[in-house]
Design a protein around this motif. Sequence first.
Motif, PDB file in Angstrom:
ATOM      1  N   TYR A  28       0.164  -3.685  -0.991  1.00 40.75           N
ATOM      2  CA  TYR A  28      -0.199  -5.068  -1.287  1.00 40.75           C
ATOM      3  C   TYR A  28      -0.842  -5.736  -0.074  1.00 40.75           C
ATOM      4  O   TYR A  28      -1.734  -6.571  -0.218  1.00 40.75           O
ATOM      5  CB  TYR A  28       1.023  -5.861  -1.739  1.00 40.75           C
ATOM      6  CG  TYR A  28       1.389  -5.608  -3.185  1.00 40.75           C
ATOM      7  CD1 TYR A  28       0.589  -6.086  -4.219  1.00 40.75           C
ATOM      8  CD2 TYR A  28       2.522  -4.871  -3.511  1.00 40.75           C
ATOM      9  CE1 TYR A  28       0.905  -5.845  -5.551  1.00 40.75           C
ATOM     10  CE2 TYR A  28       2.854  -4.629  -4.834  1.00 40.75           C
ATOM     11  CZ  TYR A  28       2.040  -5.112  -5.857  1.00 40.75           C
ATOM     12  OH  TYR A  28       2.351  -4.875  -7.165  1.00 40.75           O
ATOM     13  N   GLU A  29      -0.412  -5.352   1.114  1.00 44.60           N
ATOM     14  CA  GLU A  29      -1.017  -5.895   2.328  1.00 44.60           C
ATOM     15  C   GLU A  29      -2.472  -5.444   2.444  1.00 44.60           C
ATOM     16  O   GLU A  29      -3.361  -6.245   2.763  1.00 44.60           O
ATOM     17  CB  GLU A  29      -0.229  -5.448   3.562  1.00 44.60           C
ATOM     18  CG  GLU A  29      -0.747  -6.036   4.865  1.00 44.60           C
ATOM     19  CD  GLU A  29       0.083  -5.620   6.070  1.00 44.60           C
ATOM     20  OE1 GLU A  29      -0.285  -6.010   7.195  1.00 44.60           O
ATOM     21  OE2 GLU A  29       1.081  -4.903   5.877  1.00 44.60           O
ATOM     22  N   GLU A  30      -2.728  -4.175   2.177  1.00 44.71           N
ATOM     23  CA  GLU A  30      -4.102  -3.665   2.203  1.00 44.71           C
ATOM     24  C   GLU A  30      -4.942  -4.307   1.104  1.00 44.71           C
ATOM     25  O   GLU A  30      -6.126  -4.607   1.304  1.00 44.71           O
ATOM     26  CB  GLU A  30      -4.088  -2.142   2.049  1.00 44.71           C
ATOM     27  CG  GLU A  30      -3.529  -1.401   3.253  1.00 44.71           C
ATOM     28  CD  GLU A  30      -3.287   0.061   2.984  1.00 44.71           C
ATOM     29  OE1 GLU A  30      -3.273   0.853   3.944  1.00 44.71           O
ATOM     30  OE2 GLU A  30      -3.087   0.435   1.793  1.00 44.71           O
ATOM     31  N   LEU A  31      -4.323  -4.527  -0.064  1.00 43.92           N
ATOM     32  CA  LEU A  31      -5.035  -5.157  -1.177  1.00 43.92           C
ATOM     33  C   LEU A  31      -5.437  -6.586  -0.815  1.00 43.92           C
ATOM     34  O   LEU A  31      -6.558  -7.017  -1.105  1.00 43.92           O
ATOM     35  CB  LEU A  31      -4.156  -5.159  -2.422  1.00 43.92           C
ATOM     36  CG  LEU A  31      -4.810  -5.649  -3.720  1.00 43.92           C
ATOM     37  CD1 LEU A  31      -5.946  -4.719  -4.122  1.00 43.92           C
ATOM     38  CD2 LEU A  31      -3.770  -5.739  -4.834  1.00 43.92           C
ATOM     39  N   SER A  32      -4.548  -7.310  -0.172  1.00 44.88           N
ATOM     40  CA  SER A  32      -4.850  -8.677   0.260  1.00 44.88           C
ATOM     41  C   SER A  32      -6.001  -8.692   1.253  1.00 44.88           C
ATOM     42  O   SER A  32      -6.907  -9.532   1.175  1.00 44.88           O
ATOM     43  CB  SER A  32      -3.605  -9.316   0.869  1.00 44.88           C
ATOM     44  OG  SER A  32      -3.894 -10.620   1.342  1.00 44.88           O
ATOM     45  N   SER A  35      -3.738 -10.702 -11.354  1.00 43.88           N
ATOM     46  CA  SER A  35      -2.396 -10.128 -11.241  1.00 43.88           C
ATOM     47  C   SER A  35      -2.398  -9.035 -10.182  1.00 43.88           C
ATOM     48  O   SER A  35      -3.161  -8.076 -10.269  1.00 43.88           O
ATOM     49  CB  SER A  35      -1.977  -9.540 -12.592  1.00 43.88           C
ATOM     50  OG  SER A  35      -0.888  -8.670 -12.442  1.00 43.88           O
ATOM     51  N   GLY A  36      -1.533  -9.196  -9.181  1.00 45.44           N
ATOM     52  CA  GLY A  36      -1.488  -8.235  -8.081  1.00 45.44           C
ATOM     53  C   GLY A  36      -1.183  -6.828  -8.544  1.00 45.44           C
ATOM     54  O   GLY A  36      -1.808  -5.860  -8.102  1.00 45.44           O
ATOM     55  N   SER A  64      -6.153   1.482  -7.016  1.00 48.70           N
ATOM     56  CA  SER A  64      -5.563   2.785  -6.695  1.00 48.70           C
ATOM     57  C   SER A  64      -6.222   3.898  -7.502  1.00 48.70           C
ATOM     58  O   SER A  64      -6.492   4.985  -6.980  1.00 48.70           O
ATOM     59  CB  SER A  64      -4.058   2.773  -6.983  1.00 48.70           C
ATOM     60  OG  SER A  64      -3.385   1.894  -6.113  1.00 48.70           O
ATOM     61  N   ARG A  65      -6.493   3.614  -8.757  1.00 44.16           N
ATOM     62  CA  ARG A  65      -7.131   4.629  -9.612  1.00 44.16           C
ATOM     63  C   ARG A  65      -8.545   4.931  -9.124  1.00 44.16           C
ATOM     64  O   ARG A  65      -8.965   6.096  -9.106  1.00 44.16           O
ATOM     65  CB  ARG A  65      -7.160   4.141 -11.062  1.00 44.16           C
ATOM     66  CG  ARG A  65      -7.851   5.099 -12.008  1.00 44.16           C
ATOM     67  CD  ARG A  65      -7.590   4.759 -13.453  1.00 44.16           C
ATOM     68  NE  ARG A  65      -8.389   5.581 -14.360  1.00 44.16           N
ATOM     69  CZ  ARG A  65      -8.142   6.853 -14.638  1.00 44.16           C
ATOM     70  NH1 ARG A  65      -7.101   7.460 -14.088  1.00 44.16           N
ATOM     71  NH2 ARG A  65      -8.916   7.532 -15.475  1.00 44.16           N
ATOM     72  N   ILE A  66      -9.292   3.902  -8.726  1.00 40.54           N
ATOM     73  CA  ILE A  66     -10.629   4.107  -8.183  1.00 40.54           C
ATOM     74  C   ILE A  66     -10.565   4.995  -6.944  1.00 40.54           C
ATOM     75  O   ILE A  66     -11.343   5.943  -6.791  1.00 40.54           O
ATOM     76  CB  ILE A  66     -11.288   2.758  -7.843  1.00 40.54           C
ATOM     77  CG1 ILE A  66     -11.617   1.989  -9.127  1.00 40.54           C
ATOM     78  CG2 ILE A  66     -12.562   2.968  -7.014  1.00 40.54           C
ATOM     79  CD1 ILE A  66     -12.067   0.560  -8.888  1.00 40.54           C
TER      80      ILE A  66
END
Length: 278
Positions: free
Chosen positions: A14-18, A36-37, A45-47
């Motif tokens: 989630y930190e990397e996503l942010s 939605s997180g 993640s799938r990509i």
Amino acid sequence: MKNSLEPIPETITYEELSSLNNLIKHIYDFDFSSYSGASLKRRVSRIMELQHLSIFDLRTLLTNNPEYFESFIREVTVNVTEMFRDPDFFKAIKNEVMPYMQSYQKIKVWNAGCSSGEELYSFAILFIEGKIYDRTFFYGTDINSDVLAQAKLGIYDLHKMKVYAENYLKTEAEYTLSDYYTAKYNAASINHSLKKNILFSEHNLASDGVFNEFQLISCRNVLIYFNLELQKKVITLFYNSLANFGFLCLGSKESLRDTAFEKFRVIDKKNNIYQKIA
């Protein structure tokens, strides 16, 4: 891009996503922060897994390759749809909403998050059978330009049409779905008579505003990908886009929240159909 001996990460934190969201917003002015997180994390993640990318690879591509960003957006926002999905919903539209529609001289329908167009064509068929198609204009919008291109073509896999035909029959249809398309080889092309009053265009529910006044808005299984704050914002957008006593249709796992209940009455609780009353 990646050494085959190195492990390929299948998830992003989630930190990397942010951090990735901030990068995208800074470079492209596209804000994923209201999505939605959990859903966004799953799709990114799938990509990464399918394309064998590390978070460093992904950031590098997004930073240096605008064309890759376009494909990234398409992958993240792709939705699953089909004609007459949830037949009970379309039966409810036919029995509980169409009688109201009959009283309008001009009707505008908005299918928000229309994906590749199957749901909007389903509405168009109901309106043809209700003999009000000619005084109705249909708008289908999505953020994904690729699925909109397919929607405009109105050409679908013939094998899928067989599934759609089964859905259609479950709506207590009096005709057959094949009356509305032409089959050629392995493809089915939606008839021009169904497409003539339909316009597909790009619209971002997270950032774009009202663009018309509608008697019916359908946005099914889109809000589940947004956080609560954006869900409230989009519901407000729909409220402001509806004519008085217009109808709002949501997905089976979605609902109105908080004070929005005071502005709508429930037409069909099971199928999430509401009418604007205030």
